[in-house]
Write an enzyme that holds these catalytic residues in place. Structure first.
Site, mmCIF file in Angstrom:
data_model
loop_
_atom_site.group_PDB
_atom_site.id
_atom_site.type_symbol
_atom_site.label_atom_id
_atom_site.label_comp_id
_atom_site.label_asym_id
_atom_site.label_seq_id
_atom_site.Cartn_x
_atom_site.Cartn_y
_atom_site.Cartn_z
ATOM 1 N N LYS A 36 -6.100 6.940 -89.845
ATOM 2 C CA LYS A 36 -5.437 6.321 -88.701
ATOM 3 C C LYS A 36 -6.450 6.049 -87.603
ATOM 4 C CE LYS A 36 -2.647 8.621 -85.778
ATOM 5 N NZ LYS A 36 -3.226 8.270 -84.441
ATOM 6 N N GLU B 205 -6.819 4.041 -83.526
ATOM 7 C CA GLU B 205 -6.052 3.612 -82.362
ATOM 8 C C GLU B 205 -6.495 2.247 -81.851
ATOM 9 O OE1 GLU B 205 -5.252 8.105 -80.512
ATOM 10 O OE2 GLU B 205 -6.162 6.545 -79.272
ATOM 11 N N GLU C 94 3.670 4.482 -80.035
ATOM 12 C CA GLU C 94 3.844 5.639 -79.154
ATOM 13 C C GLU C 94 4.149 5.240 -77.721
ATOM 14 O OE1 GLU C 94 1.582 9.794 -77.827
ATOM 15 O OE2 GLU C 94 0.652 8.458 -79.304
#
Length: 274
Positions: free
Chosen positions: A121, A123, A190
């Site tokens: 993952k 960002e 998020e």
């Protein structure tokens, strides 16, 4: 615990997750940083384990995720993999491990994959699409992450809701489309308004969006294990439900979390969303 049921669960694969998404079954995800909790959440039926760089705050005691290194992430990934039996494991690429170049991102991803992660993952949007394409072309499954991106917390001005104005929402949708086209199979959304997260999912129907403070229209949900068990001291974020408050063991709390995500009762738009 129901040992017969647990032993019968087959390992979760990317193909299986895509099947779940296509059928409308919600995907469950929790963080874990060691073998003991990895086994607990796996046996409770969680679909995905995120070895999050949030360990910088929860395990190492830092004030942010920024100090975490790729070597530390590989170490915790190996710990989690030893405790896990069937869940899909996602390893976070920490700050400074992929920003320099596509080649640096590849080396860092290889370190996590060799530690046992099934997916990595990273960002952010915009420039990251090229990196995602570079990785997925080389057989590395990628989970993107938009909205509040904790590694950029200083640039964002703190832990704030993202995409509240039209320009921010449009940027979020554009970045999500670019990342999906680059090959991202999954995307954490998020701390953003539910309506924006719903638009991102609608724009990219094959993408598995995983919400945390992003409403109920996503393909699945993730929480920090320490938060949903209320091991984290102080006031919990609005999007967290304290599943431990309902009694029983930690195993029971995780099972309630899985059931609540699967049946759609968590998150509650009136309580946990923006």
């Amino acid at each position: 615990m129901n040992t017969a049921v647990e032993s019968a669960r087959k390992p979760v694969t990317l193909h299986r997750l895509r099947e779940m998404h296509a059928k409308g079954e919600k995907i469950t995800m929790l963080t874990a940083y060691d073998a003991t909790f990895a086994r607990l959440v796996d046996e409770a039926g969680v679909d995905c384990i995120l070895v999050g760089d949030s360990l910088g705050m929860l395990v190492q005691g830092h004030s942010s995720t920024v100090p975490v290194s790729i070597d530390e992430m590989a170490y915790h990934t190996r710990c989690v993999v030893r405790g896990n039996r069937t869940a899909w494991v996602i390893g976070d690429l920490p700050f400074g491990s992929y920003q320099e170049s596509r080649e640096q991102a590849l080396r860092s991803s290889v370190a996590l994959m060799q530690a046992g992660a099934h997916m990595v993952k990273l960002e952010g949007g915009g420039w990251t699409a090229e990196t995602v394409h570079f990785l997925t072309e080389r057989g590395i499954p990628v989970c993107a992450h938009l909205g509040l991106t904790p590694q950029s917390v200083h640039a964002l001005g703190g832990y704030r809701i993202q995409g509240r104005d039209q320009a921010g929402a449009d940027t979020m949708r554009r970045h999500a489309k670019e990342l999906t086209e680059a090959g991202a199979a999954m995307m954490v959304l998020e701390l953003m308004p539910s309506a924006v997260a719903a638009q991102v999912q609608a724009d990219n129907p094959g993408l598995m969006t995983i919400g945390i403070g992003a409403g109920s229209a996503t393909a699945g949900q993730v929480l920090v294990l320490h938060d949903m068990l209320h091991f984290t001291r102080g006031k919990l974020p609005r999007f967290v439900r304290n599943f431990a408050a309902e009694g029983g063991t930690a195993d029971d709390a995780v099972r309630r979390y899985v059931a609540a995500v699967k049946d759609g009762s968590f998150p509650d738009e009136a309580v946990h969303s923006y």
